[in-house]
Design a protein around this motif. Structure first.
Motif, mmCIF file in Angstrom:
data_model
loop_
_atom_site.group_PDB
_atom_site.id
_atom_site.type_symbol
_atom_site.label_atom_id
_atom_site.label_comp_id
_atom_site.label_asym_id
_atom_site.label_seq_id
_atom_site.Cartn_x
_atom_site.Cartn_y
_atom_site.Cartn_z
ATOM 1 N N PHE A 1 12.196 -0.256 -8.097
ATOM 2 C CA PHE A 1 11.008 -1.077 -8.305
ATOM 3 C C PHE A 1 10.240 -1.310 -7.006
ATOM 4 N N THR A 2 10.962 -1.515 -5.905
ATOM 5 C CA THR A 2 10.307 -1.796 -4.629
ATOM 6 C C THR A 2 9.469 -0.626 -4.139
ATOM 7 N N GLU A 3 9.802 0.587 -4.589
ATOM 8 C CA GLU A 3 9.062 1.774 -4.147
ATOM 9 C C GLU A 3 7.663 1.863 -4.757
ATOM 10 N N MET A 4 7.349 1.002 -5.737
ATOM 11 C CA MET A 4 5.969 0.948 -6.239
ATOM 12 C C MET A 4 5.011 0.549 -5.121
ATOM 13 N N GLY A 5 5.524 -0.144 -4.108
ATOM 14 C CA GLY A 5 4.696 -0.564 -2.991
ATOM 15 C C GLY A 5 4.629 0.453 -1.863
ATOM 16 N N SER A 6 5.390 1.526 -1.972
ATOM 17 C CA SER A 6 5.350 2.562 -0.930
ATOM 18 C C SER A 6 4.065 3.371 -1.059
ATOM 19 N N THR A 7 3.782 4.180 -0.070
ATOM 20 C CA THR A 7 2.606 5.045 -0.136
ATOM 21 C C THR A 7 2.741 6.023 -1.297
ATOM 22 N N ILE A 8 3.931 6.547 -1.511
ATOM 23 C CA ILE A 8 4.152 7.446 -2.650
ATOM 24 C C ILE A 8 3.889 6.719 -3.957
ATOM 25 N N ALA B 1 1.959 4.098 -4.362
ATOM 26 C CA ALA B 1 0.519 3.832 -4.442
ATOM 27 C C ALA B 1 -0.235 5.071 -4.909
ATOM 28 N N ILE B 2 0.143 6.229 -4.389
ATOM 29 C CA ILE B 2 -0.495 7.479 -4.810
ATOM 30 C C ILE B 2 -0.268 7.712 -6.303
ATOM 31 N N LEU B 3 0.947 7.452 -6.769
ATOM 32 C CA LEU B 3 1.239 7.609 -8.201
ATOM 33 C C LEU B 3 0.414 6.643 -9.052
ATOM 34 N N ILE B 4 0.328 5.395 -8.614
ATOM 35 C CA ILE B 4 -0.461 4.399 -9.358
ATOM 36 C C ILE B 4 -1.926 4.812 -9.400
ATOM 37 N N ILE B 5 -2.476 5.204 -8.261
ATOM 38 C CA ILE B 5 -3.881 5.633 -8.219
ATOM 39 C C ILE B 5 -4.073 6.888 -9.075
ATOM 40 N N GLY B 6 -3.116 7.811 -9.035
ATOM 41 C CA GLY B 6 -3.199 9.019 -9.861
ATOM 42 C C GLY B 6 -3.206 8.713 -11.341
ATOM 43 N N ILE B 7 -2.341 7.811 -11.772
ATOM 44 C CA ILE B 7 -2.292 7.419 -13.189
ATOM 45 C C ILE B 7 -3.594 6.751 -13.604
ATOM 46 N N LEU B 8 -4.096 5.854 -12.757
ATOM 47 C CA LEU B 8 -5.361 5.182 -13.074
ATOM 48 C C LEU B 8 -6.527 6.169 -13.104
ATOM 49 N N THR B 9 -6.495 7.163 -12.232
ATOM 50 C CA THR B 9 -7.539 8.201 -12.229
ATOM 51 C C THR B 9 -7.474 9.011 -13.516
ATOM 52 N N GLY C 1 7.849 -0.446 12.213
ATOM 53 C CA GLY C 1 8.267 -1.828 12.415
ATOM 54 C C GLY C 1 8.279 -2.635 11.140
ATOM 55 N N SER C 2 8.730 -3.855 11.279
ATOM 56 C CA SER C 2 8.922 -4.724 10.130
ATOM 57 C C SER C 2 7.702 -5.592 9.813
ATOM 58 N N PHE C 3 6.882 -5.875 10.807
ATOM 59 C CA PHE C 3 5.780 -6.827 10.626
ATOM 60 C C PHE C 3 4.435 -6.137 10.753
ATOM 61 N N PRO C 4 3.589 -6.279 9.760
ATOM 62 C CA PRO C 4 3.752 -6.852 8.423
ATOM 63 C C PRO C 4 4.369 -5.831 7.463
ATOM 64 N N SER C 5 4.792 -6.281 6.309
ATOM 65 C CA SER C 5 5.392 -5.396 5.318
ATOM 66 C C SER C 5 4.336 -4.463 4.726
ATOM 67 N N GLY C 6 4.517 -3.169 4.930
ATOM 68 C CA GLY C 6 3.574 -2.185 4.403
ATOM 69 C C GLY C 6 3.621 -2.089 2.890
ATOM 70 N N HIS C 7 4.826 -2.120 2.305
ATOM 71 C CA HIS C 7 4.947 -2.058 0.846
ATOM 72 C C HIS C 7 4.203 -3.241 0.208
ATOM 73 N N THR C 8 4.389 -4.424 0.790
ATOM 74 C CA THR C 8 3.739 -5.615 0.247
ATOM 75 C C THR C 8 2.229 -5.523 0.404
ATOM 76 N N SER C 9 1.778 -5.088 1.561
ATOM 77 C CA SER C 9 0.343 -4.928 1.778
ATOM 78 C C SER C 9 -0.239 -3.926 0.791
ATOM 79 N N ASN C 10 0.441 -2.799 0.612
ATOM 80 C CA ASN C 10 -0.030 -1.772 -0.321
ATOM 81 C C ASN C 10 -0.175 -2.320 -1.726
ATOM 82 N N ILE C 11 0.855 -2.983 -2.222
ATOM 83 C CA ILE C 11 0.831 -3.417 -3.621
ATOM 84 C C ILE C 11 -0.169 -4.550 -3.836
ATOM 85 N N PHE C 12 -0.310 -5.457 -2.871
ATOM 86 C CA PHE C 12 -1.308 -6.516 -3.028
ATOM 87 C C PHE C 12 -2.719 -5.940 -2.941
#
Length: 177
Positions: free
Chosen positions: A31-38, A40-48, A98-109
């Motif tokens: 579930f946490t990988e929904m916030g990864s770049t991969i 995000a690409i999948l989500i954008i692809g599905i929405l497209t 690095g850890s700060f800020p969280s990229g997965h969290t930034s991506n999904i928000f």
């Protein structure tokens, strides 16, 4: 910078990534990988696929804008990840940023902001979309990948840079079309 992080560490915690329920742990790892770049690409692809190519024109520039700034912030701050972090994601890829800020969290928000605005969701659907983002953000802490402050900053970055990107986008599209 290090002194600031030491002060902030007192209000954060390292969950330690120890989740005894194997099914829950596996679910969170996926579930946490929904916030990864991969993810995000999948989500954008599905929405497209569902909504057409206009999604790409709106989502991709704003998403890339926030992604680049967040990655620059990670390089600037160079905050280490929690001690319990295992340095590999679901796909076995070594995580070196690095850890700060969280990229997965930034991506999904960022994506949640874009989805709620692009589709002009009502308040209940918007809350549901952001609830999913909140669970993904919290999973980053539960899995021991980030401190609380990393996730909070990631959420703020994702929202702020997406709002800024959305305000800049009409001007960007005017020059490119």
């Amino acid at each position: 910078m290090e002194k600031l992080f030491q002060k902030l560490r007192s209000i954060t915690f390292d969950f330690n990534g120890k989740i005894e329920n194997e099914s829950l742990r596996r679910f969170l790892h996926i579930f946490t990988e929904m916030g990864s770049t991969i993810g995000a690409i999948l989500i954008i692809g599905i929405l497209t696929y569902i909504s057409g190519v206009n999604v790409l024109y709106v989502f991709v520039p704003i998403y890339l804008f926030q992604l680049l700034i967040v990655e620059a912030l990670k390089i600037l701050f160079r905050k280490p990840r929690p001690a319990s972090h295992q340095h590999k994601n679901l796909f076995g890829i070594r995580i070196t940023s690095g850890s700060f800020p969280s990229g997965h969290t930034s991506n999904i928000f960022s994506l949640c902001f874009l989805i709620s605005n692009f589709y002009q969701l009502n308040i209940l659907l918007t809350l549901a979309v952001f609830a999913v983002a909140g669970v993904i953000a919290f999973s980053r802490i539960l899995l021991g990948r980030h401190y609380t402050i990393d996730v909070a900053a990631g959420a703020l970055c994702g929202l702020a840079f997406s709002v800024i990107g959305a305000m800049l986008l009409p001007n960007l599209l005017r020059f490119t079309l």
